[in-house]
Design a protein around this motif. Structure first.
Motif, PDB file in Angstrom:
ATOM      1  N   UNK A  36       0.828  -1.303   0.069  1.00 18.66           N
ATOM      2  CA  UNK A  36      -0.175   0.137  -0.075  1.00 18.66           C
ATOM      3  C   UNK A  36       0.904   1.374   0.134  1.00 18.66           C
ATOM      4  N   UNK A  37       2.090   1.304   0.874  1.00 16.88           N
ATOM      5  CA  UNK A  37       2.753   2.351   0.885  1.00 16.88           C
ATOM      6  C   UNK A  37       3.373   2.563  -0.434  1.00 16.88           C
ATOM      7  N   UNK A  38       3.853   1.656  -1.125  1.00 16.44           N
ATOM      8  CA  UNK A  38       4.623   1.881  -2.354  1.00 16.44           C
ATOM      9  C   UNK A  38       3.456   1.849  -3.698  1.00 16.44           C
ATOM     10  N   UNK A  39       2.314   1.751  -3.307  1.00 15.33           N
ATOM     11  CA  UNK A  39       1.351   2.041  -4.600  1.00 15.33           C
ATOM     12  C   UNK A  39       1.166   0.421  -5.358  1.00 15.33           C
ATOM     13  N   UNK A  40       1.692  -0.391  -4.923  1.00 17.72           N
ATOM     14  CA  UNK A  40       1.692  -1.841  -5.530  1.00 17.72           C
ATOM     15  C   UNK A  40       0.430  -2.677  -5.346  1.00 17.72           C
ATOM     16  N   UNK A  41       0.136  -3.237  -6.538  1.00 15.64           N
ATOM     17  CA  UNK A  41      -1.301  -3.946  -6.483  1.00 15.64           C
ATOM     18  C   UNK A  41      -0.886  -5.360  -5.993  1.00 15.64           C
ATOM     19  N   UNK A  42      -2.196  -6.029  -5.554  1.00 17.94           N
ATOM     20  CA  UNK A  42      -2.107  -7.374  -4.865  1.00 17.94           C
ATOM     21  C   UNK A  42      -1.362  -8.210  -6.038  1.00 17.94           C
ATOM     22  N   UNK A  43      -1.744  -8.065  -7.181  1.00 16.77           N
ATOM     23  CA  UNK A  43      -1.127  -8.975  -8.199  1.00 16.77           C
ATOM     24  C   UNK A  43       0.305  -8.939  -8.514  1.00 16.77           C
ATOM     25  N   UNK A  44       0.854  -7.921  -8.267  1.00 15.76           N
ATOM     26  CA  UNK A  44       2.196  -7.258  -8.453  1.00 15.76           C
ATOM     27  C   UNK A  44       3.046  -8.458  -8.148  1.00 15.76           C
ATOM     28  N   UNK A  45       3.726  -9.183  -9.046  1.00 16.17           N
ATOM     29  CA  UNK A  45       4.958 -10.141  -8.894  1.00 16.17           C
ATOM     30  C   UNK A  45       5.764  -9.811  -7.639  1.00 16.17           C
ATOM     31  N   UNK A  47       4.779  -8.408  -4.918  1.00 17.66           N
ATOM     32  CA  UNK A  47       3.968  -8.505  -3.754  1.00 17.66           C
ATOM     33  C   UNK A  47       3.346  -9.985  -3.664  1.00 17.66           C
ATOM     34  N   UNK A  48       3.255 -10.627  -4.602  1.00 20.59           N
ATOM     35  CA  UNK A  48       3.080 -12.088  -4.635  1.00 20.59           C
ATOM     36  C   UNK A  48       4.146 -12.553  -3.864  1.00 20.59           C
ATOM     37  N   UNK A  49       5.311 -12.461  -4.227  1.00 22.79           N
ATOM     38  CA  UNK A  49       6.549 -13.013  -3.713  1.00 22.79           C
ATOM     39  C   UNK A  49       6.712 -12.825  -2.237  1.00 22.79           C
ATOM     40  N   UNK A  50       6.456 -11.473  -2.028  1.00 23.41           N
ATOM     41  CA  UNK A  50       6.479 -11.183  -0.625  1.00 23.41           C
ATOM     42  C   UNK A  50       5.667 -12.029   0.120  1.00 23.41           C
TER      43      UNK A  50
END
Length: 176
Positions: A36-45, A47-50
């Motif tokens: 959220x703080x970095x503006x990344x979406x849930x399906x960003x690779x 984010x999925x990895x983390x």
């Protein structure tokens, strides 16, 4: 700083609601908060990895599978082996989320975004960045970041770790 004190500081940061127990939701919120703080979406690779690495870390920490981790459970789990086999990859994945230009290093705004999303006060993040940016180039590499946190959680000297996890940042930095 002794090992138990270092572990208590990290545990307190993980225990976002301050109830003395880290829940699965609190731990997994780390990835969500950084995304959220970095503006990344849930399906960003990234984010999925983390998120996947966070799930694996939680399964390792929550040995009895009750969805809650006490300080005693954390202290029994935490250490060099757990850091090297579990934590380093999770911390690296969270670092990568904050690395907006994907250059393998964080500048002060990226570092502050990452660490405040992980429940550290902004002043602690700024002091920690200064402590780790030894050459003064305004950048912290992924390897240096992870090594400094490892030093902190294993009870070794880590000025960045002391600044990052302390409530008394000035004291942790020796009054600097």
């Amino acid at each position: 700083m002794d090992l138990i004190t270092a572990q208590r500081l990290v545990f307190t940061m993980l225990d976002a609601d301050g109830d003395g127990v880290v829940s699965r939701d609190e731990y997994m919120a780390r990835t969500r908060n950084v995304a959220l703080a970095t503006g990344r979406k849930d399906d960003d690779t990234l984010v999925v990895t983390a998120r996947t690495l966070g799930e694996q870390a939680w399964a390792s920490m929550d040995a009895n599978g009750d969805g809650r981790m006490t300080f005693d459970e954390y202290a029994g789990w935490a250490g060099a082996e757990a850091f090297d086999t579990v934590c380093a990859s999770v911390l690296g994945a969270l670092f990568d989320l904050a690395d907006a230009d994907e250059d393998g290093a964080l500048n002060l705004p990226e570092f502050t975004t990452l660490r405040t999303a992980l429940n550290n006060p902004a002043g602690n993040a700024e002091a920690a960045f200064a402590a780790l940016d030894a050459n003064g180039d305004g950048r912290i590499s992924r390897d240096d970041y992870i090594a400094s946190i490892r030093a902190h959680v294993t009870g070794e000297s880590s000025p960045m770790g002391e600044a990052l996890y302390s409530t008394g940042t000035a004291q942790a930095l020796g009054g600097r």
